[in-house]
Design an enzyme around this catalytic site. Structure first.
Site, PDB file in Angstrom:
ATOM      1  N   GLN A 253      -5.275  -0.491  -0.645  1.00  0.00           N
ATOM      2  CA  GLN A 253      -3.901  -1.173   0.403  1.00  0.00           C
ATOM      3  C   GLN A 253      -2.723  -2.349  -0.418  1.00  0.00           C
ATOM      4  OE1 GLN A 253      -7.354  -2.149   1.689  1.00  0.00           O
ATOM      5  NE2 GLN A 253      -6.642   0.083   3.119  1.00  0.00           N
TER       6      GLN A 253
ATOM      7  N   HIS B 166      -5.896   8.111   0.254  1.00  0.00           N
ATOM      8  CA  HIS B 166      -5.578   8.306  -0.570  1.00  0.00           C
ATOM      9  C   HIS B 166      -5.431   9.825  -1.127  1.00  0.00           C
ATOM     10  CE1 HIS B 166      -7.448   4.419  -2.868  1.00  0.00           C
ATOM     11  NE2 HIS B 166      -7.590   4.558  -1.733  1.00  0.00           N
TER      12      HIS B 166
ATOM     13  N   GLY C  35       0.456  -1.164   0.026  1.00  0.00           N
ATOM     14  CA  GLY C  35      -0.082   0.342   0.043  1.00  0.00           C
ATOM     15  C   GLY C  35       1.225   1.085  -0.076  1.00  0.00           C
ATOM     16  N   ASP C  36       0.484   2.325   0.013  1.00  0.00           N
ATOM     17  CA  ASP C  36       1.120   3.597   0.062  1.00  0.00           C
ATOM     18  C   ASP C  36       2.056   4.066  -1.234  1.00  0.00           C
ATOM     19  OD1 ASP C  36      -0.043   3.949   2.696  1.00  0.00           O
ATOM     20  OD2 ASP C  36       1.670   3.237   3.420  1.00  0.00           O
TER      21      ASP C  36
ATOM     22  N   THR D  36      -4.471  -7.194   5.422  1.00  0.00           N
ATOM     23  CA  THR D  36      -5.802  -6.459   5.603  1.00  0.00           C
ATOM     24  C   THR D  36      -6.577  -7.237   5.984  1.00  0.00           C
ATOM     25  OG1 THR D  36      -7.242  -4.785   5.005  1.00  0.00           O
ATOM     26  CG2 THR D  36      -6.065  -5.456   3.653  1.00  0.00           C
TER      27      THR D  36
HETATM   28  P1  IMP Z   1      -6.924  -2.721   8.871  1.00  0.00           P
HETATM   29  O1  IMP Z   1      -6.503  -3.001   7.342  1.00  0.00           O
HETATM   30  O2  IMP Z   1      -7.180  -1.452   9.329  1.00  0.00           O
HETATM   31  O3  IMP Z   1      -7.190  -4.242   8.773  1.00  0.00           O
HETATM   32  O4  IMP Z   1      -5.043  -3.317   8.839  1.00  0.00           O
HETATM   33  C1  IMP Z   1      -4.207  -3.879   8.333  1.00  0.00           C
HETATM   34  C2  IMP Z   1      -2.819  -4.257   8.115  1.00  0.00           C
HETATM   35  O5  IMP Z   1      -2.992  -3.740   7.217  1.00  0.00           O
HETATM   36  C3  IMP Z   1      -2.315  -2.993   9.372  1.00  0.00           C
HETATM   37  O6  IMP Z   1      -0.959  -3.330   8.831  1.00  0.00           O
HETATM   38  C4  IMP Z   1      -2.730  -1.865   8.541  1.00  0.00           C
HETATM   39  O7  IMP Z   1      -0.824  -0.592   8.842  1.00  0.00           O
HETATM   40  C5  IMP Z   1      -2.042  -1.825   6.742  1.00  0.00           C
HETATM   41  N1  IMP Z   1      -2.718  -1.177   5.624  1.00  0.00           N
HETATM   42  C6  IMP Z   1      -4.245  -0.715   6.281  1.00  0.00           C
HETATM   43  N2  IMP Z   1      -4.747   0.161   4.964  1.00  0.00           N
HETATM   44  C7  IMP Z   1      -3.486   0.172   4.538  1.00  0.00           C
HETATM   45  C8  IMP Z   1      -2.837   1.287   3.690  1.00  0.00           C
HETATM   46  O8  IMP Z   1      -4.233   1.807   2.712  1.00  0.00           O
HETATM   47  N3  IMP Z   1      -2.247   1.778   3.144  1.00  0.00           N
HETATM   48  C9  IMP Z   1      -0.885   0.295   3.917  1.00  0.00           C
HETATM   49  N4  IMP Z   1      -1.303   0.170   5.445  1.00  0.00           N
HETATM   50  C10 IMP Z   1      -2.746  -0.136   4.969  1.00  0.00           C
END
Ligand code: IMP
Length: 503
Positions: free
Chosen positions: A259, A55, A25-26, A274
């Site tokens: 992601q 985003h 992601g990012d 995620t």
């Molecule tokens: P969740 O999606 O909030 O459940 O997080 C699960 C994992 O995915 C964690 O390590 C978050 O930091 C990562 N994560 C979730 N969304 C993003 C994103 O948009 N960019 C980067 N990492 C993400």
């Protein structure tokens, strides 16, 4: 640049384009999504994830961060259709906040739809996510706290609610009560003060949903979600799958991922992922199409690598020390800059190099503000990721300009295992085993060390306007292409959409 981009899409006969991230992601998807939304797409759809995504889009030097809305929302006023698809975890609270902001920037929401099948993200999902993360001892996932895991869990446990339930109050009420049953039982086993504290958060309306006796105040949730959000959303909720199916082949459709491949619950570094499959196949499904409908995928990769939250990251600059630094209590961008803002990007100490790279690349979470781990580009990770990208894909590279000050650069060619004997399927892994392609198993990855190729950096500002790239930059990109077997097609040389080089 605009014409070249349109030609590139034409060359691939693209009517459906997916934009996803190759790794964690990012990666800067938002810039491409925004660019393609304006120049090419008629319909822009988000098909996976929820407000965990952040985003960042820049328009005329102005920064917009959206979490729930598709990146094309600013072009809604030009007749572009924006959709939040069936595969998303739709959060009405975040949506209403973003809608207000985007309206102020000129968004009209006159061509905007939400799938009636989108999973509804409700207050209890945030509560469960946050309580679970607070109580976790080992193996913290480091979620964004947006309730994503609990929302998708409910979907598969068949006790979830959908956007459609906002139309029908009686159905909403009985489904909500059923949904809360197991959560209340679990929360009664937790420190009551923690539950109360978690529920005071601003995005849970500062305690409005809390009941000292029942934990959740059902009436408050119903009032806020059905009577307020539901009424405001009424005009947007519809069968978007049908709308998309009808448009397929006639209009240009952009599928906007969230992601990244390595965070996919099915293909990523489980359990540090995620709760959705972030690959192109599931993105298509969540948008109302099939993977075979996608003509071209942009699988975006950053010129270096980042990862936020828990989970293995073999090329992280500074290794374990860096991981501890960024997850220290109270750590944030300002504190990092105050304490280590003067370290050199060409330091002999990789930890310092990492800090300098994070500052240079502004690698701080758009959703949570957390420090992102930063590391060298990993071809082994990329080779694995590329296999998930469907028929035809390009691997555009972003943030090349961020590497400009490095005198030397490294690219990870393979990963060497350095842990105890371990078995994955038929593969028996021993110390010294080399992986030319990442094995998506956290127990393996946590013991993997990178094997690097080194090369000279360009060590000068890239001229972002005339697109004459320094020879070292071209060599770096060629090396990445050779190592990963993928064509990049597009290079991003800066934040602004004009700072883009289409080959
Ligand atoms: P969740 O999606 O909030 O459940 O997080 C699960 C994992 O995915 C964690 O390590 C978050 O930091 C990562 N994560 C979730 N969304 C993003 C994103 O948009 N960019 C980067 N990492 C993400």
């Amino acid at each position: 640049m605009r014409n070249r981009l349109l030609k590139l899409l034409e060359r691939h006969n693209a009517k459906v384009l997916a934009i996803i991230c190759s790794t964690f992601g990012d990666s800067g998807k938002g810039k491409f999504a925004d660019l393609v939304a304006e120049e090419w797409a008629d319909i822009i759809i988000r098909g996976t994830g929820g407000a965990n995504a952040g985003h960042t889009i820049w328009v005329n030097g102005q920064k917009h961060v959206v979490h729930m809305l598709p990146s094309g929302i600013l072009h809604d006023k030009d007749g572009k259709v924006n959709i939040i698809g069936s595969g998303t975890a739709f959060d009405p609270y975040v949506f209403s906040k973003e809608q207000n902001t985007i309206r102020r920037s000129g968004g009209t929401f006159s061509n905007f739809y939400i799938s009636h099948r989108a999973h509804l993200l409700l207050p209890q999902h945030k509560v469960m996510d946050r309580v679970r993360e607070s109580n976790a001892t080992e193996g913290k996932i480091g979620t964004t706290g947006q309730g994503i895991g609990p929302c998708y869990t409910d979907h598969y446990a068949r006790i979830g609610l959908t956007a459609n339930d906002l139309f029908n109050k009686d159905v909403f009420v009985w489904k909500l009560k059923r949904n809360l049953e197991d959560k209340i039982k679990l929360l009664r086993l937790v420190d009551p003060e923690l539950v109360k504290y978690v529920m005071q958060h601003e995005d849970l309306e500062s305690g409005e949903y809390y009941s000292a006796r029942d934990i959740f105040n059902v009436d408050a949730i119903v009032n806020r979600y059905v009577m307020q959000h539901g009424l405001a959303l009424n005009e947007y909720i519809t069968d978007t799958d049908e709308l998309v199916r009808k448009a397929r082949g006639k209009q240009n459709i952009l599928l906007e991922g969230a992601q990244g491949n390595l965070l996919s619950v099915d293909y990523g570094t489980y359990p540090y992922v995620t709760s959705t499959d972030c690959t192109v196949g599931n993105l298509a499904k969540g948008a109302g199409l099939r993977e075979g409908d996608v003509d071209l995928t942009f699988a975006i990769a950053k010129a270096y690598m980042t990862r936020v939250g828990g989970g293995p990251f073999p090329t992280e600059l500074g290794g374990e020390r860096a991981a501890q630094w960024r997850s220290a209590p109270g750590m944030n961008r300002l504190r990092e800059i105050a304490e280590l803002g003067d370290v050199s990007i060409n330091s002999d100490d990789e930890f310092e190099q990492g800090v300098a790279l994070r500052i240079e690349g502004e690698e701080y979470g758009a959703t949570t503000g957390r420090l992102r781990g930063v590391g060298w580009f990993c071809a082994a990770t990329q080779r694995y990721s590329n296999r998930l990208n469907g028929r035809v894909f390009l691997m555009p590279i972003t943030k090349l300009d961020v590497l400009s000050k490095f005198k030397r650069l490294k690219v990870c060619r393979a990963l060497r295992y350095n842990g105890p004997d371990y078995r994955v399927g038929n593969l028996r892994i021993r110390k010294g085993h080399e992986f030319s392609e990442l094995l998506p198993d956290s127990e393996v990855l946590r013991y993997c060390e990178p094997i690097y190729d080194e090369m000279p950096g360009w060590n000068c500002e890239i001229d972002k306007t005339d697109n004459k790239l320094p020879l070292e930059t071209i060599n770096y990109i060629r090396h990445i292409e050779q190592q990963t077997g993928a064509s990049t097609g597009i290079l991003s040389l800066g934040k602004d959409r004009n700072e883009t080089y289409v080959m």
